[in-house]
Design a protein around this motif. Structure first.
Motif, PDB file in Angstrom:
ATOM      1  N   ARG A  50       0.633   5.043   0.703  1.00 33.93           N
ATOM      2  CA  ARG A  50      -0.249   6.024   1.326  1.00 33.93           C
ATOM      3  C   ARG A  50       0.621   7.116   1.947  1.00 33.93           C
ATOM      4  O   ARG A  50       1.563   6.811   2.676  1.00 33.93           O
TER       5      ARG A  50
ATOM      6  N   LEU B  74       0.845  -1.187   0.000  1.00 40.12           N
ATOM      7  CA  LEU B  74       0.000   0.000   0.000  1.00 40.12           C
ATOM      8  C   LEU B  74       0.880   1.237   0.000  1.00 40.12           C
ATOM      9  O   LEU B  74       1.757   1.384   0.858  1.00 40.12           O
TER      10      LEU B  74
ATOM     11  N   ASP C  55      -5.193   6.230  -2.108  1.00 40.38           N
ATOM     12  CA  ASP C  55      -4.368   5.031  -1.922  1.00 40.38           C
ATOM     13  C   ASP C  55      -3.960   4.451  -3.273  1.00 40.38           C
ATOM     14  O   ASP C  55      -4.720   4.498  -4.244  1.00 40.38           O
TER      15      ASP C  55
END
Length: 409
Positions: free
Chosen positions: A281, A279, A348
């Motif tokens: 972010r 991920l 995201d």
């Protein structure tokens, strides 16, 4: 006639009866008879007349090993394979088994903690309904159950994903057993291995595509999504078993699987093996899956550093994967993937990849490529290019998805 429990006479040399051997090995005669029936520990001699079992005292160590393995919960079928190995190979198998137990325990712990959070959030929500009370009279603003990020995107509107996927044979291999898929409801990569690896990886991803994920009136609840994830994971397991059933050694063929399923409000994660999900972010890249591999278990228990793991001779040994059902498997596997829910926020960016990318490209370079790409299509091209520049020793599969605010007409 001799009674069981007394030493055999000179005619039998150094052998002892089952009763005496039970005292030597600290096992019961009943347990020894059971181990004999299961072919785990055969007596050195069985009297053809009365059926009495006689053992060599040197077998006591093997008998204790069987007992110890039973105490850690190892299935008898696996114990049978281990006692036939030399000490070094047996140690590797036991480590692999226990690492799998710990991985499965961690997965159950994560699910238990999710359920605690989910039910606690439901309780708080019920307390805010008119006529309901939590005993304090407070009316705070709780986030949605399962960490779906509703508080983090209040007023932002419905979310959607924009995605792309790409596979590459690499520089060294002549065939591609990896598979990848990117669609509005599904992001997936699978890394096949063995004779039927290509069929296995394709079957695993195909099993995740039923229409239930692509339509429906309204988003499912967190509980419904978890149930659906379990059903989908089981479907992928069955699909792989069927795909490799005709192979000469179906247990030696299989695939990893890392997939994210999007319902329009929640993201479900299905994961087994050493493919990965990351991920991006806030400019930081986080790995959100845990490798089901022997070297990862050794990193976890502190017996191996990450640097040592990169060149470890058993770095390809999986503790969990989707495989066929034959008994003589060369990898230590379990067939049930991990499932959980993942928090989503607008902005995201998710990366799923096989170890053909993650094993040869440093995470800092992965982050730089994912950050620099204008969109998912450019990102997957950059990532495959990095793998090839690093020598491309393996097939590569990657998929990238951006979580965006859905445009309203």
């Amino acid at each position: 006639m001799e009674r069981e429990g007394r030493a055999v006479g000179a005619a039998s040399g150094e052998l002892v009866t089952i009763g005496e051997f039970a005292r030597l090995s600290r096992l019961s005669a009943k347990a020894l008879r059971r181990y004999d029936e299961l072919d785990l520990l055969r007596p050195a001699l069985v009297d053809p007349v009365n059926g009495y079992r006689y053992y060599d005292p040197a077998q006591a160590e093997e008998a204790r090993l069987v007992a110890w393995l039973r105490r850690i919960g190892m299935p008898l079928s696996r114990i049978g394979r281990i006692v036939a190995l030399d000490a070094g190979a047996a140690a590797v198998e036991i480590r692999a088994y226990w690492a799998r137990v710990e991985a499965e325990t961690a997965a159950r712990r994560d699910l238990a903690m999710y359920l605690v959070d989910h039910l606690s959030a439901e309780g708080r929500a019920m307390a805010r309904i008119p006529g309901s009370t939590d005993g304090t009279g407070s009316t705070g603003n709780a986030g949605s159950a399962g960490g779906t990020g509703s508080a983090g995107r209040a007023g932002a509107g419905p979310l959607a994903i924009r995605c792309a996927a790409l596979t590459d044979t690499g520089v060294v291999r002549t065939a591609n057993q990896d598979a990848a898929f990117a669609g509005p409801r599904l992001l997936a990569v699978a890394d096949g291995f063995g004779e039927g690896g290509a069929e296995a990886s394709a079957a695993a991803i195909e099993a995740l595509k039923p229409s239930a994920w692509g339509s429906g009136s309204g988003a499912p609840s967190a509980a419904d999504l978890l149930n659906a994830l379990e059903d989908t994971a089981d479907s992928a397991s069955r699909a792989v078993r069927e795909a490799v059933a005709s192979c000469a050694a179906p247990d030696g063929s299989g695939t990893t699987l890392t997939a994210m399923l999007w319902t329009g409000s929640r993201l479900g994660l299905v994961h087994i093996g050493d493919s990965r999900a990351y991920l991006l972010r806030g400019g930081e890249l986080f790995r959100i899956t845990h490798d089901h591999s022997l070297v990862q278990s050794m990193i976890d228990d502190g017996s191996l550093s990450r640097e040592e793991a990169a060149s470890h001779p058993q770095r390809a040994l999986l503790l969990k994967a989707l495989v066929g059902e034959a008994r003589s498997a060369q990898v230590a596997v379990a067939s049930r993937p991990d499932v959980r829910l993942q928090e989503v926020l607008a902005g995201d960016r998710y990366l799923l990849c096989s170890d053909g990318l993650s094993a040869v490209v440093d995470e800092a370079d992965l982050r730089a490529a994912v950050v620099a790409a204008d969109g998912p299509e450019e990102a997957v091209r950059r990532l495959v290019g990095l793998a090839r520049e690093a020598g491309g020793p393996d097939n590569v599969a990657c998929a990238v998805a951006d979580v965006v605010v859905e445009e309203q007409e």
